[in-house]
Design a protein around this motif. Structure first.
Motif, short mmCIF file in Angstrom:
data_model
loop_
_atom_site.label_atom_id
_atom_site.label_comp_id
_atom_site.label_asym_id
_atom_site.label_seq_id
_atom_site.Cartn_x
_atom_site.Cartn_y
_atom_site.Cartn_z
N MET A 159 0.83 -1.20 0.00
CA MET A 159 0.00 0.00 0.00
C MET A 159 0.87 1.26 0.00
O MET A 159 0.61 2.21 -0.76
CB MET A 159 -0.92 0.00 1.22
N CYS A 160 1.90 1.26 0.83
CA CYS A 160 2.81 2.42 0.85
C CYS A 160 3.54 2.56 -0.48
O CYS A 160 3.73 3.67 -0.99
CB CYS A 160 3.81 2.28 1.99
N GLY A 161 3.94 1.42 -1.05
CA GLY A 161 4.67 1.45 -2.32
C GLY A 161 3.83 1.94 -3.49
O GLY A 161 4.35 2.56 -4.42
N LEU A 162 2.52 1.68 -3.43
CA LEU A 162 1.64 2.11 -4.52
C LEU A 162 1.56 3.63 -4.64
O LEU A 162 1.16 4.14 -5.68
CB LEU A 162 0.23 1.53 -4.32
N THR A 163 1.93 4.34 -3.59
CA THR A 163 1.90 5.81 -3.65
C THR A 163 2.99 6.35 -4.55
O THR A 163 2.89 7.47 -5.06
CB THR A 163 2.08 6.42 -2.25
N GLY A 164 4.06 5.58 -4.73
CA GLY A 164 5.21 6.09 -5.47
C GLY A 164 5.98 7.14 -4.68
O GLY A 164 6.87 7.80 -5.21
N ASN A 165 5.64 7.27 -3.40
CA ASN A 165 6.26 8.28 -2.53
C ASN A 165 7.48 7.65 -1.86
O ASN A 165 7.38 6.93 -0.87
CB ASN A 165 5.24 8.76 -1.48
N ARG A 166 8.65 7.94 -2.39
CA ARG A 166 9.87 7.31 -1.90
C ARG A 166 10.17 7.71 -0.46
O ARG A 166 10.60 6.88 0.34
CB ARG A 166 11.04 7.71 -2.80
#
Length: 248
Positions: A159-166
């Motif tokens: 879920m965190c990775g799907l944001t694309g927010n490194r």
């Protein structure tokens, strides 16, 4: 002179293509995973001393990679090096868990809102989360609390990775191993794991539905409403056993 240097540089460049590939997982990383698994299964309990020589003996490895693994775990807050008491597994107290959950909620609620907004225009974005829920269900049906704990963390990592927010991922990732242990301990003594499956099913539906208020409510319930107490005696009665050997 210049020609010689150019020739040497060319040889170095050629040599770069002949370097031996590094193994995907170093030994220390596998030792880290073994220690985390043992902790999540209740074989090490919060506050227990983790003796470098004993871990090396059980895993049939030298003490050097064990020392490296413990340093990594210390940097992630999983173990603490306490003067005159040695290396010990992190304590699980109401205060420490409250602090951990507050940070987790802040990060994951940000992630969930970004994913929910993105899914409004691209529902297929949620497919990896649905796939993960299916695997969580399989682990629950098998009664494998440790595998379920790993998959629980995989769901939230995805879920965190799907944001694309490194930056968000860099902040969340160090919490993952602490959370794996906490989730493993909290589910290990549960008579049924079905409610954990349902929580993730409901979360995916809210992400798909687009209701921000509902998302805030379900995230707070999912993360904050976790028991603080750990039944150490019952864990000791049901736990025990050696640390799993790396790669086994």
């Amino acid at each position: 002179m210049r020609t010689g240097m150019a020739s040497r540089d060319a040889d170095i460049d050629k040599g770069k293509g002949r370097m031996t590939p590094i193994a995907p997982k170093m030994l220390a990383e596998r030792i880290v995973e073994s220690i985390v698994e043992a902790a999540a299964r209740g074989q090490f309990l919060p506050g227990d001393r983790i003796v470098e020589a004993e871990v090396a003996r059980q895993l049939n490895v030298s003490r050097v990679p064990v020392r490296e693994a413990l340093r990594l775990l210390e940097s992630q807050g999983v173990v603490e090096n306490i003067p005159y008491r040695g290396m010990r597994l992190m304590e699980v107290t109401p205060h420490s868990m409250k602090s951990l959950r507050k940070v987790r909620l802040a990060l994951e609620l940000l992630a969930a809102k970004e994913v929910q907004a993105a899914a409004a225009g691209n529902p297929a974005l949620l497919a990896p989360l649905s796939d993960c829920v299916a695997r969580i269900r399989e682990a629950a049906e098998a009664g494998d609390s440790f595998h379920l704990a790993l998959l629980d963390m995989e769901f939230h990592r995805e879920m965190c990775g799907l944001t694309g927010n490194r930056a968000l991922m860099q902040a969340w990732q160090p919490l993952a191993r602490q959370l794996t242990i906490v989730v493993g301990l909290s589910t290990y003594l549960q008579d049924s794991l079905k409610f954990i499956v349902q929580e993730h099913v409901d979360l995916v539906e809210v992400l798909r539905g687009g209701d921000v208020a509902a998302l805030e409510e379900i995230m707070e319930k999912h993360i904050l409403e976790v028991p603080d107490a750990v039944n150490y005696e019952r864990l000791r009665a049901r736990g025990g056993g050696a640390v799993s050997r790396p790669g086994a």
